[in-house]
Design a protein around this motif. Structure first.
Motif, short mmCIF file in Angstrom:
data_model
loop_
_atom_site.label_atom_id
_atom_site.label_comp_id
_atom_site.label_asym_id
_atom_site.label_seq_id
_atom_site.Cartn_x
_atom_site.Cartn_y
_atom_site.Cartn_z
N GLY A 1 0.75 -1.22 0.12
CA GLY A 1 -0.12 0.02 -0.18
C GLY A 1 0.67 1.08 -0.29
O GLY A 1 0.69 2.11 -0.82
N THR A 2 1.91 1.41 0.91
CA THR A 2 2.66 2.47 0.99
C THR A 2 3.42 2.72 -0.32
O THR A 2 3.43 3.91 -0.77
CB THR A 2 3.77 2.31 2.21
OG1 THR A 2 3.05 1.93 3.30
CG2 THR A 2 4.58 3.45 2.43
N TYR A 3 4.03 1.75 -0.89
CA TYR A 3 4.79 1.95 -2.11
C TYR A 3 4.04 1.78 -3.39
O TYR A 3 4.66 2.57 -4.29
CB TYR A 3 6.08 0.90 -2.27
CG TYR A 3 7.05 1.55 -1.01
CD1 TYR A 3 7.92 2.56 -1.49
CD2 TYR A 3 6.97 0.97 0.25
CE1 TYR A 3 8.72 2.93 -0.63
CE2 TYR A 3 7.88 1.73 0.99
CZ TYR A 3 8.72 2.63 0.82
OH TYR A 3 9.40 3.05 1.68
N THR A 4 2.96 1.42 -3.50
CA THR A 4 1.83 1.62 -4.53
C THR A 4 1.49 3.06 -4.80
O THR A 4 1.54 3.71 -5.69
CB THR A 4 0.65 0.99 -4.35
OG1 THR A 4 0.97 -0.65 -4.40
CG2 THR A 4 -0.51 1.19 -5.33
N MET A 5 1.16 3.64 -3.44
CA MET A 5 0.80 5.10 -3.40
C MET A 5 2.31 5.84 -3.78
O MET A 5 2.17 6.79 -4.95
CB MET A 5 0.57 5.57 -2.04
CG MET A 5 0.40 7.00 -1.77
SD MET A 5 -0.07 7.64 -0.25
CE MET A 5 1.04 6.96 1.01
N SER A 6 3.39 5.70 -3.52
CA SER A 6 4.59 6.32 -3.89
C SER A 6 5.08 6.08 -5.42
O SER A 6 5.01 7.01 -6.17
CB SER A 6 5.80 5.66 -3.21
OG SER A 6 7.00 5.94 -3.64
N THR A 7 4.91 4.98 -5.78
CA THR A 7 5.28 4.55 -7.22
C THR A 7 4.17 5.34 -8.30
O THR A 7 4.38 5.76 -9.16
CB THR A 7 5.41 3.12 -7.69
OG1 THR A 7 4.08 2.32 -7.26
CG2 THR A 7 6.45 2.64 -6.78
N LEU A 8 2.84 5.15 -7.96
CA LEU A 8 1.92 5.89 -8.81
C LEU A 8 1.95 7.28 -8.72
O LEU A 8 2.00 7.98 -9.79
CB LEU A 8 0.41 5.31 -8.48
CG LEU A 8 0.24 4.02 -8.38
CD1 LEU A 8 -1.33 3.59 -8.05
CD2 LEU A 8 0.57 3.35 -9.79
N ALA A 9 2.44 7.98 -7.64
CA ALA A 9 2.52 9.29 -7.59
C ALA A 9 3.65 9.68 -8.21
O ALA A 9 3.74 11.03 -9.04
CB ALA A 9 2.36 9.84 -6.08
N ASN A 10 4.76 9.06 -8.15
CA ASN A 10 6.02 9.32 -8.82
C ASN A 10 6.06 9.32 -10.17
O ASN A 10 6.11 10.10 -10.97
CB ASN A 10 6.95 8.33 -8.40
CG ASN A 10 7.82 8.75 -7.13
OD1 ASN A 10 7.54 9.77 -6.45
ND2 ASN A 10 8.18 7.84 -6.22
N ARG A 11 5.16 8.30 -10.77
CA ARG A 11 4.85 8.14 -12.14
C ARG A 11 3.93 9.47 -12.85
O ARG A 11 4.25 9.95 -13.76
CB ARG A 11 4.41 6.93 -12.68
CG ARG A 11 5.50 5.68 -12.43
CD ARG A 11 5.07 4.65 -13.00
NE ARG A 11 5.15 4.75 -14.57
CZ ARG A 11 4.23 3.68 -15.30
NH1 ARG A 11 3.64 2.77 -14.85
NH2 ARG A 11 4.14 3.96 -16.71
N LEU A 12 3.08 9.53 -11.94
CA LEU A 12 2.08 10.81 -12.27
C LEU A 12 2.84 12.07 -12.38
O LEU A 12 2.53 12.97 -13.45
CB LEU A 12 1.08 10.93 -11.38
CG LEU A 12 -0.12 11.90 -11.42
CD1 LEU A 12 -0.98 11.78 -12.76
CD2 LEU A 12 -1.05 12.15 -10.33
N THR A 13 3.62 12.35 -11.37
CA THR A 13 4.54 13.86 -11.61
C THR A 13 5.71 13.58 -12.34
O THR A 13 6.43 14.88 -12.21
CB THR A 13 4.99 13.97 -10.18
OG1 THR A 13 5.77 13.01 -9.63
CG2 THR A 13 3.66 14.09 -9.15
N ARG A 14 5.88 12.48 -13.09
CA ARG A 14 7.15 12.23 -13.75
C ARG A 14 8.44 12.59 -13.20
O ARG A 14 9.46 13.01 -13.63
CB ARG A 14 7.25 13.15 -15.03
CG ARG A 14 6.12 13.30 -16.10
CD ARG A 14 4.95 12.23 -16.09
NE ARG A 14 4.18 12.54 -17.24
CZ ARG A 14 2.82 12.39 -17.12
NH1 ARG A 14 2.19 12.06 -16.07
NH2 ARG A 14 2.22 12.18 -18.24
N ALA A 15 8.26 12.13 -11.93
CA ALA A 15 9.70 12.25 -11.21
C ALA A 15 10.66 11.48 -11.92
O ALA A 15 10.53 10.35 -12.05
CB ALA A 15 9.50 11.71 -9.64
N ALA A 16 11.83 11.77 -12.01
CA ALA A 16 13.04 11.14 -12.45
C ALA A 16 14.13 10.85 -11.54
O ALA A 16 14.23 11.66 -10.46
CB ALA A 16 13.54 11.78 -13.91
#
Length: 157
Positions: free
Chosen positions: A142-157
């Motif tokens: 749950g914790t890292y699904t939130m993080s990974t989806l948010a990172n992809r959404l914001t185009r974090a590189a």
């Protein structure tokens, strides 16, 4: 952001991007800190995180947690297998059967939305893990699904 900068000496770009929603960033940081306090050992926690990150194609997470695994002294073959989404039995003796059980269990929880079959749960428990550990895997997912989806959404590189 200040806590992260103080802890790591800088503000990672992913954290800065997630700060657009202070609620999301603070929730992630609190959940991540709680996950670090679970009874799963540090490398097993990283197996959960890397499994989620690879599955969700979050390159920044894969890179950040590769560095963390190296810092923990994880075997290079284990890290390579996790990065490539391969079974850890292919990673040689350094991986340990228990970590492959964690990886498979994580994938099963994801694939079944928590509806893990009796055989899969028995295999996890037979490897020396507990029902508490099973719930901790869910917490990590749950914790890292939130993080990974948010990172992809914001185009974090």
């Amino acid at each position: 952001m200040e806590r992260t900068a103080a802890a790591s000496g800088r503000t990672p770009s992913a954290v800065a991007r997630l700060a657009e929603s202070p609620e999301l960033l603070n929730s992630f940081l609190e959940l991540s800190a709680s996950f670090e306090r679970t009874t799963l050992d540090p490398v097993a926690r990283e197996v959960v995180i890397m499994t989620v990150a690879v599955r969700n194609d979050c390159h920044i997470c894969v890179n950040m947690h590769t560095a963390k695994l190296r810092k923990l002294g994880a075997d290079a073959e284990l890290i390579a297998a996790l990065r490539e989404g391969r079974g850890l039995e292919e990673a040689g003796a350094g991986a340990g059967a228990g970590l492959e059980v964690v990886r498979r269990f994580t994938l099963e929880v994801l694939a079944t939305a928590g509806g893990v079959g009796d055989e899969e749960l028995k295999a996890f428990l037979a490897a020396g893990y507990t029902e508490r550990n099973a719930l901790e895997v869910v917490m990590g997912i749950g914790t890292y699904t939130m993080s990974t989806l948010a990172n992809r959404l914001t185009r974090a590189a």
